[in-house]
Design a protein around this motif. Structure first.
Motif, PDB file in Angstrom:
ATOM      1  N   ARG A   1       5.645 -17.663  -4.288  1.00  0.00           N
ATOM      2  CA  ARG A   1       5.100 -16.874  -3.175  1.00  0.00           C
ATOM      3  C   ARG A   1       4.221 -15.739  -3.709  1.00  0.00           C
ATOM      4  N   ALA A   2       4.725 -15.018  -4.704  1.00  0.00           N
ATOM      5  CA  ALA A   2       3.954 -13.910  -5.266  1.00  0.00           C
ATOM      6  C   ALA A   2       2.695 -14.421  -5.953  1.00  0.00           C
ATOM      7  N   ALA A   3       2.801 -15.569  -6.659  1.00  0.00           N
ATOM      8  CA  ALA A   3       1.643 -16.121  -7.354  1.00  0.00           C
ATOM      9  C   ALA A   3       0.567 -16.571  -6.374  1.00  0.00           C
ATOM     10  N   ALA A   4       0.993 -17.183  -5.263  1.00  0.00           N
ATOM     11  CA  ALA A   4       0.028 -17.637  -4.259  1.00  0.00           C
ATOM     12  C   ALA A   4      -0.733 -16.457  -3.668  1.00  0.00           C
ATOM     13  N   LEU A   5      -0.021 -15.353  -3.412  1.00  0.00           N
ATOM     14  CA  LEU A   5      -0.665 -14.170  -2.855  1.00  0.00           C
ATOM     15  C   LEU A   5      -1.638 -13.557  -3.853  1.00  0.00           C
ATOM     16  N   SER A   6      -1.215 -13.468  -5.119  1.00  0.00           N
ATOM     17  CA  SER A   6      -2.094 -12.887  -6.134  1.00  0.00           C
ATOM     18  C   SER A   6      -3.365 -13.720  -6.303  1.00  0.00           C
ATOM     19  N   ALA A   7      -3.228 -15.051  -6.302  1.00  0.00           N
ATOM     20  CA  ALA A   7      -4.386 -15.923  -6.476  1.00  0.00           C
ATOM     21  C   ALA A   7      -5.369 -15.765  -5.329  1.00  0.00           C
ATOM     22  N   ALA A   8      -4.875 -15.661  -4.112  1.00  0.00           N
ATOM     23  CA  ALA A   8      -5.769 -15.523  -2.953  1.00  0.00           C
ATOM     24  C   ALA A   8      -6.503 -14.191  -2.992  1.00  0.00           C
ATOM     25  N   LEU A   9      -5.810 -13.123  -3.406  1.00  0.00           N
ATOM     26  CA  LEU A   9      -6.450 -11.809  -3.425  1.00  0.00           C
ATOM     27  C   LEU A   9      -7.450 -11.670  -4.574  1.00  0.00           C
ATOM     28  N   GLU A  10      -7.271 -12.461  -5.634  1.00  0.00           N
ATOM     29  CA  GLU A  10      -8.232 -12.409  -6.733  1.00  0.00           C
ATOM     30  C   GLU A  10      -9.618 -12.855  -6.289  1.00  0.00           C
ATOM     31  N   SER A  11      -9.657 -13.702  -5.258  1.00  0.00           N
ATOM     32  CA  SER A  11     -10.955 -14.211  -4.791  1.00  0.00           C
ATOM     33  C   SER A  11     -11.801 -13.137  -4.121  1.00  0.00           C
ATOM     34  N   VAL A  12     -11.192 -11.999  -3.773  1.00  0.00           N
ATOM     35  CA  VAL A  12     -11.955 -10.903  -3.151  1.00  0.00           C
ATOM     36  C   VAL A  12     -11.943  -9.685  -4.060  1.00  0.00           C
ATOM     37  N   GLY A  13     -11.761  -9.937  -5.350  1.00  0.00           N
ATOM     38  CA  GLY A  13     -11.630  -8.834  -6.296  1.00  0.00           C
ATOM     39  C   GLY A  13     -12.882  -7.995  -6.461  1.00  0.00           C
ATOM     40  N   ASP A  14     -14.045  -8.567  -6.131  1.00  0.00           N
ATOM     41  CA  ASP A  14     -15.280  -7.801  -6.286  1.00  0.00           C
ATOM     42  C   ASP A  14     -15.707  -7.111  -4.997  1.00  0.00           C
ATOM     43  N   SER A  15     -14.835  -7.066  -4.004  1.00  0.00           N
ATOM     44  CA  SER A  15     -15.143  -6.430  -2.721  1.00  0.00           C
ATOM     45  C   SER A  15     -15.043  -4.909  -2.845  1.00  0.00           C
ATOM     46  N   PRO A  16     -15.668  -4.167  -1.938  1.00  0.00           N
ATOM     47  CA  PRO A  16     -15.538  -2.705  -1.940  1.00  0.00           C
ATOM     48  C   PRO A  16     -14.078  -2.289  -1.779  1.00  0.00           C
ATOM     49  N   VAL A  17     -13.662  -1.294  -2.524  1.00  0.00           N
ATOM     50  CA  VAL A  17     -12.277  -0.803  -2.458  1.00  0.00           C
ATOM     51  C   VAL A  17     -12.282   0.544  -1.763  1.00  0.00           C
ATOM     52  N   ARG A  18     -11.389   0.678  -0.765  1.00  0.00           N
ATOM     53  CA  ARG A  18     -11.356   1.918   0.018  1.00  0.00           C
ATOM     54  C   ARG A  18      -9.918   2.420   0.117  1.00  0.00           C
ATOM     55  N   ARG A  19      -9.798   3.716   0.317  1.00  0.00           N
ATOM     56  CA  ARG A  19      -8.472   4.275   0.597  1.00  0.00           C
ATOM     57  C   ARG A  19      -8.003   3.771   1.950  1.00  0.00           C
ATOM     58  N   LEU A  20      -6.703   3.528   2.079  1.00  0.00           N
ATOM     59  CA  LEU A  20      -6.188   3.060   3.358  1.00  0.00           C
ATOM     60  C   LEU A  20      -6.458   4.085   4.453  1.00  0.00           C
ATOM     61  N   ALA A  21      -6.452   5.364   4.090  1.00  0.00           N
ATOM     62  CA  ALA A  21      -6.723   6.418   5.073  1.00  0.00           C
ATOM     63  C   ALA A  21      -8.093   6.245   5.715  1.00  0.00           C
ATOM     64  N   ASP A  22      -9.029   5.620   4.974  1.00  0.00           N
ATOM     65  CA  ASP A  22     -10.393   5.471   5.489  1.00  0.00           C
ATOM     66  C   ASP A  22     -10.551   4.280   6.420  1.00  0.00           C
ATOM     67  N   VAL A  23      -9.546   3.427   6.529  1.00  0.00           N
ATOM     68  CA  VAL A  23      -9.657   2.257   7.414  1.00  0.00           C
ATOM     69  C   VAL A  23      -8.590   2.289   8.508  1.00  0.00           C
ATOM     70  N   LEU A  24      -8.057   3.481   8.802  1.00  0.00           N
ATOM     71  CA  LEU A  24      -7.057   3.612   9.853  1.00  0.00           C
ATOM     72  C   LEU A  24      -7.725   3.805  11.216  1.00  0.00           C
ATOM     73  N   LYS A  25      -7.111   3.234  12.230  1.00  0.00           N
ATOM     74  CA  LYS A  25      -7.584   3.424  13.599  1.00  0.00           C
ATOM     75  C   LYS A  25      -7.063   4.731  14.162  1.00  0.00           C
ATOM     76  N   GLU A  26      -5.911   5.151  13.704  1.00  0.00           N
ATOM     77  CA  GLU A  26      -5.291   6.398  14.150  1.00  0.00           C
ATOM     78  C   GLU A  26      -4.406   6.912  13.038  1.00  0.00           C
ATOM     79  N   PRO A  27      -3.980   8.177  13.066  1.00  0.00           N
ATOM     80  CA  PRO A  27      -3.139   8.723  11.992  1.00  0.00           C
ATOM     81  C   PRO A  27      -1.824   7.955  11.858  1.00  0.00           C
ATOM     82  N   LEU A  28      -1.280   7.959  10.655  1.00  0.00           N
ATOM     83  CA  LEU A  28       0.037   7.369  10.409  1.00  0.00           C
ATOM     84  C   LEU A  28       1.078   8.076  11.267  1.00  0.00           C
TER      85      LEU A  28
END
Length: 484
Positions: free
Chosen positions: A207-234
Motif C-alpha cells: 500500500r505504501a509503495a503504491a502511494l509513493s510510486a503514484a506521487l513520484e509521477s508528479v514530483g516536478d510539480s510546484p510545491v506549496r505550503r498547505l496554508a496556501d491552498v486552504l479554502k478556510e482556516p484550520l
C-alpha cells in the motif's frame, strides 16, 4: 464436584473424568495461590532499573507471557516474598475484558513477584500444569467463568472467584496425551498465524509503495505550503461528555480517522452545546488530522466521505478544507504518504509520559506538490486501483486469521469434551488422583495463628512487621518445560 453433569449446555464428562476447581488442584503448601501486594507495599518509589522483576497485567498475554520489564530493589523484594512467582507457576489476570487470561511463567534471570491484579497459582506436582493452562483458555471455561466476574466498567475476577473456577480433570495419563496432541496441533496453527502476519506486513508495504510510486509521477510539480491552498482556516474540534440521550450530538472518535472508518461504531453521542458546535458539522471532502496520539499515529489523516451534517469532530482532530484547485482526495493521499508521516512524527512534541502533539502551524507548513487537476485525478485513480487490490488481499488474510482463531477454539473445546484423543480404561480415574491430593492436603499441619497480645504503648509499638519466609517451589520434573 460430580463426575458428570450438564454445565451450560455442555455434554457430560467422559468416564474417569471429574469436575474440580482450581483450588482443588493447588500445591499443598502455604500461599499456593496469591495475588500481588496492594497499597503502600508497592509504590512507584520502590521501582528501580534492576533487581527483582515485578509481574504486571501487561505481562499476561492471550495465553503467552510477555517480557515487559519492571523492577524493584532486592531489599524490598525480600519483604514481599509471600508474593513470589517461580518458573512453571500460572499467572492469571484478575482484571480485563477477557477473563480468565492466563500464562505460564518461564525461567527468568531474576527473582520475581506478582503485582496487584495479577494472581499466581502454583499447582500440585501430580497435576499437569499445561492441562490446567489449556483448560482455563477453553471456550467452555470462558462461559462458565463469566458468572463469577464482577464489575461492568472494570471486569474483575478476584482471588476467591479464581479459586472456584471449574476445571474438568481427566486421568493423569490422559492429561498428558491430550496436552501432547494440543501442542502438536496448536504449533501448526501458530506457524500459520506467523505466516499470515508476515503477509499482512508485506501487504501494508504494498500500500505504501503504491502511494509513493503514484506521487513520484508528479514530483516536478510546484510545491506549496498547505496554508496556501486552504479554502478556510484550520479548525480544531470540540469534545464533550458522552450521553445516552438519543438527542445528543453525534461526535467522531480518533479511531474513525485511524481506521478511515466513519461509521456509527466509531462515534458517540455527547452533550455538546448545539450553538457552540454549529460550525463543526462535517461535510463530504473534509480532511481530518489527528493532532494528538501515539508517536506512530500522531498526524494521521483521513478524508470524510459521508453525509453532510452527520457528525461533528472532537478536539483531538483538526479539520482541513482545501481550495478548488486541490482535490481533497489527492491532498489526503499526500498527507498519508511516507513523507507526510515522517514530517508529522518529526514535528510532534510532548512532555515525558504524555502523547505527542502537533499544532495547526505544523499542518499549515506541510508542503504539498500541486499538479494540474487532471494529474491529481490520475494519481487518485491509480492509487485507488492499487488500494482495491491490496484491500482484497487484506480481506483474505483477515479471513485466514479468523479461521485460525475458530480452529483454535474448536480444538480446545474438543479437548475438554474428551474427544481429542482415545481413552484408555486402564488409566487411573481422576477421582482417585484428586482424593490423594485432598488427603495430602488434609495431612498438612495447620498453620499456627499468631496469639493476640495486648497493644503496647505507642512509644514501644513495633514499627515494621517481619516478612514471611519464602515458600519452596514444588518439583516440576514431571511436567513439560514451557517454551515461549
Amino acid at each position: 464436584m460430580s463426575e458428570s453433569g450438564d454445565v451450560d449446555g455442555e455434554r457430560d464428562l467422559p468416564a474417569g473424568w471429574v469436575w474440580s476447581t482450581l483450588e482443588d488442584l493447588l500445591a499443598c503448601e502455604p500461599r499456593a495461590i496469591t495475588d500481588g501486594p496492594f497499597g503502600s507495599n508497592l509504590k512507584s518509589a520502590h521501582y528501580t532499573d534492576s533487581g527483582a522483576r515485578v509481574l504486571r497485567l501487561q505481562n499476561i498475554g492471550d495465553g503467552q507471557f510477555r517480557d515487559e520489564r519492571a523492577y524493584i530493589n532486592l531489599a524490598h523484594f525480600e519483604s514481599l516474598r509471600a508474593h513470589e512467582a517461580a518458573e512453571g507457576d500460572l499467572l492469571l489476570a484478575s482484571l480485563g475484558e477477557t477473563l480468565p487470561r492466563v500464562a505460564i511463567l518461564p525461567k527468568l534471570d531474576e527473582p520475581a513477584i506478582v503485582k496487584a491484579d495479577v494472581i499466581r497459582a502454583r499447582l500440585h506436582p501430580a497435576v499437569v500444569t499445561k492441562w490446567v493452562y489449556y483448560a482455563l483458555r477453553a471456550p467452555q471455561t470462558q462461559v462458565r467463568t463469566s458468572a463469577l466476574i464482577k464489575g461492568v466498567g472494570r471486569p474483575r475476577l478476584g482471588l476467591a472467584a479464581m479459586r472456584s473456577i471449574p476445571v474438568p480433570v481427566p486421568p493423569l495419563a490422559e492429561q498428558w496425551r491430550i496436552v501432547e496432541m494440543l501442542e502438536e496441533q496448536l504449533s501448526r496453527l501458530d506457524a500459520a498465524v506467523v505466516s499470515v502476519e508476515a503477509s499482512s506486513r508485506r501487504v501494508r508495504g504494498l500500500r505504501a509503495a503504491a502511494l509513493s510510486a503514484a506521487l513520484e509521477s508528479v514530483g516536478d510539480s510546484p510545491v506549496r505550503r498547505l496554508a496556501d491552498v486552504l479554502k478556510e482556516p484550520l479548525r480544531n474540534g470540540h469534545s464533550a461528555k458522552a450521553t445516552t440521550d438519543p438527542g445528543g450530538i453525534r461526535t467522531l472518535n480518533l479511531t474513525a480517522v485511524t481506521q478511515g472508518d466513519f461509521s456509527d461504531e466509531n462515534t458517540k453521542l455527547t452533550v455538546a452545546d448545539p450553538h457552540r458546535v454549529r460550525d463543526l458539522w462535517l461535510t463530504r471532502g473534509d480532511i481530518l488530522v489527528q493532532r494528538s496520539n501515539t508517536p506512530d499515529l500522531v498526524g494521521t489523516a483521513a478524508m470524510y466521505a459521508g453525509d453532510n451534517g452527520w457528525a461533528i469532530f472532537p478536539d483531538l482532530l483538526i479539520r482541513v478544507r482545501v481550495c478548488e484547485g486541490v482535490l481533497p482526495e489527492y491532498a489526503t493521499l499526500v498527507l498519508q504518504s511516507r513523507d507526510g508521516r515522517s514530517y508529522f512524527k518529526s514535528r510532534a512534541k510532548g512532555l515525558a509520559g504524555s502523547m505527542p502533539k502537533i499544532d495547526q502551524s505544523a499542518i499549515e507548513n506541510f508542503r504539498i506538490p500541486v499538479p494540474s487537476l487532471d494529474a491529481q485525478k490520475r494519481v487518485v485513480a491509480e492509487v485507488q486501483e492499487q488500494f482495491d487490490r491490496v484491500s482484497r488481499l487484506s480481506a483474505e488474510l483477515d479471513r485466514a486469521r479468523k479461521r485460525s482463531d475458530g480452529l483454535r477454539r474448536a480444538l480446545l473445546r474438543t479437548a475438554f469434551n474428551g474427544c481429542l484423543v482415545p481413552q484408555d480404561s486402564k488409566d487411573e480415574p481422576a477421582p482417585r488422583l484428586l482424593a490423594r491430593i485432598a488427603a495430602e492436603r488434609a495431612a498438612q499441619p495447620k498453620p499456627k495463628r499468631a496469639r493476640k497480645t495486648a497493644a503496647k504503648p505507642p512509644a514501644q509499638r513495633v514499627a515494621d512487621v517481619t516478612a514471611p519466609e519464602p515458600t519452596t517451589a514444588p518439583a516440576l520434573a514431571v511436567q513439560q518445560e514451557f517454551e515461549l
